[in-house]
Design an enzyme around this catalytic site. Structure first.
Site, mmCIF file in Angstrom:
data_model
loop_
_atom_site.group_PDB
_atom_site.id
_atom_site.type_symbol
_atom_site.label_atom_id
_atom_site.label_comp_id
_atom_site.label_asym_id
_atom_site.label_seq_id
_atom_site.Cartn_x
_atom_site.Cartn_y
_atom_site.Cartn_z
ATOM 1 N N ASP A 151 6.009 -7.330 2.680
ATOM 2 C CA ASP A 151 5.257 -7.085 1.464
ATOM 3 C C ASP A 151 5.304 -7.345 0.339
ATOM 4 O OD1 ASP A 151 2.339 -7.914 1.376
ATOM 5 O OD2 ASP A 151 1.433 -5.699 1.073
ATOM 6 N N SER B 136 0.856 -1.134 0.250
ATOM 7 C CA SER B 136 0.017 -0.119 0.100
ATOM 8 C C SER B 136 0.716 0.946 -0.081
ATOM 9 C CB SER B 136 -0.374 0.109 1.266
ATOM 10 O OG SER B 136 -0.194 -0.239 2.447
ATOM 11 N N GLU C 161 -9.499 -9.233 3.275
ATOM 12 C CA GLU C 161 -9.907 -8.407 3.555
ATOM 13 C C GLU C 161 -11.071 -7.507 2.654
ATOM 14 O OE1 GLU C 161 -6.193 -5.873 0.913
ATOM 15 O OE2 GLU C 161 -7.752 -4.392 0.644
ATOM 16 N N LYS D 220 4.297 -11.825 3.705
ATOM 17 C CA LYS D 220 3.127 -11.227 3.144
ATOM 18 C C LYS D 220 3.327 -12.272 2.009
ATOM 19 C CE LYS D 220 -0.161 -8.654 2.869
ATOM 20 N NZ LYS D 220 -0.609 -7.998 1.569
HETATM 21 O O1 KIV Z 1 -0.578 -3.559 1.363
HETATM 22 C C1 KIV Z 1 -1.378 -3.680 2.693
HETATM 23 O O2 KIV Z 1 -1.271 -2.566 3.434
HETATM 24 C C2 KIV Z 1 -2.552 -4.694 2.784
HETATM 25 C C3 KIV Z 1 -3.032 -4.301 4.107
HETATM 26 C C4 KIV Z 1 -4.272 -2.984 3.647
HETATM 27 C C5 KIV Z 1 -3.057 -5.108 4.666
HETATM 28 O O3 KIV Z 1 -2.138 -5.655 2.406
#
Ligand code: KIV
Length: 275
Positions: A83, A45, A182, A113
């Site tokens: 992420d 994000s 989500e 993640k």
């Molecule tokens: O990228 C992000 O911040 C996310 C969260 C919203 C779970 O994947």
């Protein structure tokens, strides 16, 4: 004591709500960690709230590694989760393992993640077998937004809801330590939370999940472009910044900043020698 996957498992067993929050830089991560948030997600994000892209799709692994390193430097206790961005685990299991390894080796974060359920389960399994904790992410997965036709709630039909339950089970079987849900209906998130043994971390998925995750910019109100329905602003930092910048601008223009208080003195005799 630093947060581990065992601690997260223990929190679910004890029925303690698990808090996850994003951070993308050293100073913010330090505050989030000091408050006691156990899971800090360096979410892709950041592409939208920090880099100004209109989706998470353009985010590169180099951008993610750069921000994850900064967050890790600010954190003493929380588990930092990197992420994996779009197309860094989609091509093959080998690519997924190599890039998950880059997060661990090149940033010092403790977990990764990635988005998807059944389709990424084999990759999750192999990453976990390398010793890397993995958090899953299903529901409205932003990296599939073109496929979904936008940021749309997922799981309202029998077919999609059943598939999501299968996705959650596949992630659990693959060894994921938690799964983000989500933008899914509250009742479906409740059902998934009952059907699997690993913690569910909701964002727009209601109150019955084992934990919640939010984007820090939404929580502090520093992202002024839009506020998602699932978010609650606990402050309006964008207004605080605007006020401070305006005052600095006005004072500098008026010559009332800086004053002696912000200046540095030197020895008069040295000054004389220079004249
Ligand atoms: O990228 C992000 O911040 C996310 C969260 C919203 C779970 O994947």
């Amino acid at each position: 004591m630093a947060v581990t996957v065992n601690k997260i498992r223990e929190m679910k067993e004890k029925g303690e709500k698990i808090v996850m929050l994003t951070a993308y830089d050293y100073s913010t991560a330090k505050i989030v960690d000091e408050v006691g948030v156990p899971l800090i997600l360096v979410g892709d994000s950041l592409g939208m709230v920090m880099l100004g892209y209109d989706s998470t799709l353009p985010v590169t692994i180099e951008e993610m590694l750069h921000h994850t390193r900064a967050v890790v430097r600010g954190v003493k206790n929380a588990m930092v989760i990197g992420d994996m961005p779009f197309m860094t685990y989609h091509l093959s299991t080998e690519q997924a393992m190599r890039n998950a390894g880059r997060f661990i080796q090149e940033t010092g974060c403790q977990a990764v993640k990635l988005e998807g359920g059944v389709t990424v389960a084999e990759k999750v399994k192999r990453i976990v077998e390398c010793g890397i904790p993995v958090c899953g992410h299903i529901g409205m997965t932003p990296q599939s937004r073109l496929q979904f036709g936008g940021f749309k709630i997922q799981g309202k039909t029998l077919e999609v809801a059943s598939r999501m339950i299968e996705d959650a089970r596949a992630l659990e079987a693959a060894g994921a330590f938690a799964v983000v849900l989500e933008t899914v209906p509250t009742a479906l998130a409740t059902l998934i939370t009952r059907k699997i043994n690993i913690p569910t971390i909701g964002i727009g998925a209601g109150e019955s999940c084992d934990g919640q995750v939010q984007v820090i910019n939404d929580v502090i109100g520093s992202f002024a472009d839009f506020v998602p329905k699932h978010a609650k602003q606990y402050a309006k930092v964008s207004e605080v910044i605007r006020k401070a910048v305006t005052e600095y601008y006005n004072e500098t223009r008026a010559g009332t900043f800086p004053t002696d208080a912000q200046g540095f003195k030197m020895d008069e005799s040295i000054l004389k020698g220079l004249e």
